[in-house]
Scaffold this motif. Sequence first.
Motif, PDB file in Angstrom:
ATOM      1  N   GLU A 122       0.832  -1.210   0.000  1.00 17.14           N
ATOM      2  CA  GLU A 122       0.000   0.000   0.000  1.00 17.14           C
ATOM      3  C   GLU A 122       0.866   1.259   0.000  1.00 17.14           C
ATOM      4  O   GLU A 122       0.613   2.197  -0.767  1.00 17.14           O
ATOM      5  N   ARG A 123       1.885   1.289   0.838  1.00 15.35           N
ATOM      6  CA  ARG A 123       2.746   2.461   0.906  1.00 15.35           C
ATOM      7  C   ARG A 123       3.500   2.671  -0.404  1.00 15.35           C
ATOM      8  O   ARG A 123       3.683   3.812  -0.858  1.00 15.35           O
ATOM      9  N   THR A 124       3.949   1.591  -1.029  1.00 12.50           N
ATOM     10  CA  THR A 124       4.668   1.706  -2.292  1.00 12.50           C
ATOM     11  C   THR A 124       3.758   2.268  -3.381  1.00 12.50           C
ATOM     12  O   THR A 124       4.167   3.135  -4.167  1.00 12.50           O
ATOM     13  N   VAL A 125       2.528   1.781  -3.437  1.00 10.89           N
ATOM     14  CA  VAL A 125       1.576   2.288  -4.436  1.00 10.89           C
ATOM     15  C   VAL A 125       1.255   3.752  -4.170  1.00 10.89           C
ATOM     16  O   VAL A 125       1.156   4.565  -5.094  1.00 10.89           O
ATOM     17  N   GLN A 126       1.095   4.111  -2.891  1.00  9.75           N
ATOM     18  CA  GLN A 126       0.805   5.494  -2.538  1.00  9.75           C
ATOM     19  C   GLN A 126       1.943   6.419  -2.977  1.00  9.75           C
ATOM     20  O   GLN A 126       1.706   7.523  -3.497  1.00  9.75           O
ATOM     21  N   GLU A 127       3.171   5.989  -2.790  1.00 10.83           N
ATOM     22  CA  GLU A 127       4.315   6.796  -3.228  1.00 10.83           C
ATOM     23  C   GLU A 127       4.336   6.930  -4.748  1.00 10.83           C
ATOM     24  O   GLU A 127       4.677   7.991  -5.280  1.00 10.83           O
ATOM     25  N   GLU A 128       3.966   5.868  -5.456  1.00 12.85           N
ATOM     26  CA  GLU A 128       3.930   5.938  -6.920  1.00 12.85           C
ATOM     27  C   GLU A 128       2.857   6.909  -7.399  1.00 12.85           C
ATOM     28  O   GLU A 128       3.070   7.668  -8.354  1.00 12.85           O
ATOM     29  N   ILE A 129       1.703   6.918  -6.740  1.00 13.30           N
ATOM     30  CA  ILE A 129       0.631   7.845  -7.106  1.00 13.30           C
ATOM     31  C   ILE A 129       1.089   9.292  -6.960  1.00 13.30           C
ATOM     32  O   ILE A 129       0.790  10.145  -7.799  1.00 13.30           O
ATOM     33  N   GLU A 130       1.848   9.573  -5.910  1.00 16.45           N
ATOM     34  CA  GLU A 130       2.341  10.932  -5.712  1.00 16.45           C
ATOM     35  C   GLU A 130       3.440  11.296  -6.704  1.00 16.45           C
ATOM     36  O   GLU A 130       3.579  12.457  -7.083  1.00 16.45           O
ATOM     37  N   SER A 131       4.208  10.320  -7.148  1.00 15.28           N
ATOM     38  CA  SER A 131       5.375  10.611  -7.989  1.00 15.28           C
ATOM     39  C   SER A 131       5.029  10.804  -9.458  1.00 15.28           C
ATOM     40  O   SER A 131       5.805  11.423 -10.191  1.00 15.28           O
ATOM     41  N   ILE A 132       3.893  10.303  -9.937  1.00 10.64           N
ATOM     42  CA  ILE A 132       3.584  10.396 -11.367  1.00 10.64           C
ATOM     43  C   ILE A 132       2.629  11.550 -11.659  1.00 10.64           C
ATOM     44  O   ILE A 132       2.025  11.608 -12.732  1.00 10.64           O
ATOM     45  N   GLY A 133       2.473  12.479 -10.727  1.00 12.23           N
ATOM     46  CA  GLY A 133       1.717  13.697 -10.997  1.00 12.23           C
ATOM     47  C   GLY A 133       0.227  13.512 -11.130  1.00 12.23           C
ATOM     48  O   GLY A 133      -0.420  14.259 -11.875  1.00 12.23           O
ATOM     49  N   ILE A 134      -0.335  12.545 -10.427  1.00 10.65           N
ATOM     50  CA  ILE A 134      -1.772  12.314 -10.529  1.00 10.65           C
ATOM     51  C   ILE A 134      -2.550  13.435  -9.853  1.00 10.65           C
ATOM     52  O   ILE A 134      -3.639  13.822 -10.311  1.00 10.65           O
TER      53      ILE A 134
END
Length: 550
Positions: A122-134
């Motif tokens: 969950e934390r890894t996915v959350q970090e990815e959501i923040e990093s790709i400019g969503i």
Amino acid sequence: MAKRNRKKKSGASPVEIEDVASEYERLEQQRNDFLDRARENAKLTIPSLFPPEGSTSASVRHKPYQSIGAHGVNTLTSKLLMTVLPVDAPVFRYSVSDEAVEDLANDPEQRARVEEQLNQVERTVQEEIESIGIRAGLAEALKHLIVGGNVLLYLPKDGNLKMYRLDRYVVQRDFEGNLLRVIIKETVAKETLSPSVRALIEAPIELPSDEAQDQAKESEVDVYTVFKRDGDSIVSYQTIKNIVLPRSKGRWPIKKSPVMPLRWNIIHGEDYGRSYIDEYYGDLAAADSLSKSLRAAAAAAAKVNPMVNPTGLTRANDVAEAGDLEVISGRAEDVTMLQLNKHADMQVAQAVLQDLIQRLSHAFMMNRSVQRDGERVTAEEIRAMISDIDDVLGGIYSLLAIELQYPLVVRVIDRMERKKMIPKLSSIKGADGKPVTTPKVVTGVEALGRGHDFNKYMTALREVIVPLGEQALGEINVSDFIKRAFVSLSIDPDGLLKSAQQKSSENEQNAESQQQAAMQEMLQSAVKGAAPPAAKAMVEGMVANGQPPE
């Protein structure tokens, strides 16, 4: 664009032809009514969201006479973004099925280990959501939803989230609202195309001479990207001049579709949704009209026009040309000021305008605030904000959780699994080496459940464990309790909790320290007891060798 019968010349490479342009034009006719309403709504709120057809960056935009519409849209967008994509709370969480819960119930350590693995993903996915400019793309998409009622999000296999406004795509659904087809239209310069694509679309084809000359002169081409349903999958491809590009084809499961055509309000049987501004268009139009009238009346009232009696002794030129403190001849009775005497009428208009602003402030939640200033947003505050939004907006958050949050999270997870950034959920195994039943993704209000679990743990600690003291500590697994509390706070317990080897080593060190302290105490007692020198020497030697004296 009319259909054309194209024939390949002998020796030319085979190309696949599909008249997507005609299909786009047909679906465009069904979309135009919704697009016209969106442009009318934008005139009263944020005109740049839906510019008039044919306008360019140099075109003069419409200027509304009030700012309550723009302020309301921005305020509502901020609150929706805080609930749909919160900063300090999870967008989603994994929920293990009931079958898996029963299997893990008999092994607390295994269940804690599985919860820890899921929380790490969950934390890894959350970090990815923040990093790709969503977040930035989603904020713009919510504005389009509020004003136009429709927007399209596209998350490709690589890159950031893309947003398309209503005049850039068409959509087709069945009566139940299931997606059948989406066509995106983009106009690009020929120079941006790859050499292979340019060679394909510029291949000699038998066309009328006039059309051939027009195509040779054009510097831009229309690119159509098609997503359509094929059974339980979504297939996609791109066309230029009705030629299907060979490397543009793709296929995804419906639940992992890269396109998300969003709607604000769903009307069964319609391909497009209705906007929030549609419901308050009358109040916004009235506020805009009254603001225009009051502005004109205020400008007229502020105008200073002295009037001079033409039969009096005072000359009009003297009054017009006189400077400050300059003495002129005349009588005060000959000079009066022009007055509108419309104060009472302006007060009535002002009262009506204030009533409209109050209603619009309530509709756009401009006078409501749940979040505390300058503090961390808690899950409970987000729940309160969600409840407030659902009460005012009629369940819109529940709809966004289904049509926006869930597809977006599933798509991000699918991208990360394909890139092997996270393990597939089916590969998560318990202590016995057997795979755990695949967890399900939970969004919406239920996604805040981990914070709710922490409150439960703290309540149990405060109300049950602490009052019972040693008796309760003897009945529970303290290590498992601490791990679950960390997971509920989305904290990685790896490295925070001591391993069994570390605890064993510390116990041995503590035992040795206690033994050394006991020997030292016995030595001091022997010295104080005035033991013979031989006995003292023997005790000191035994202490030095680590042997307890008898």
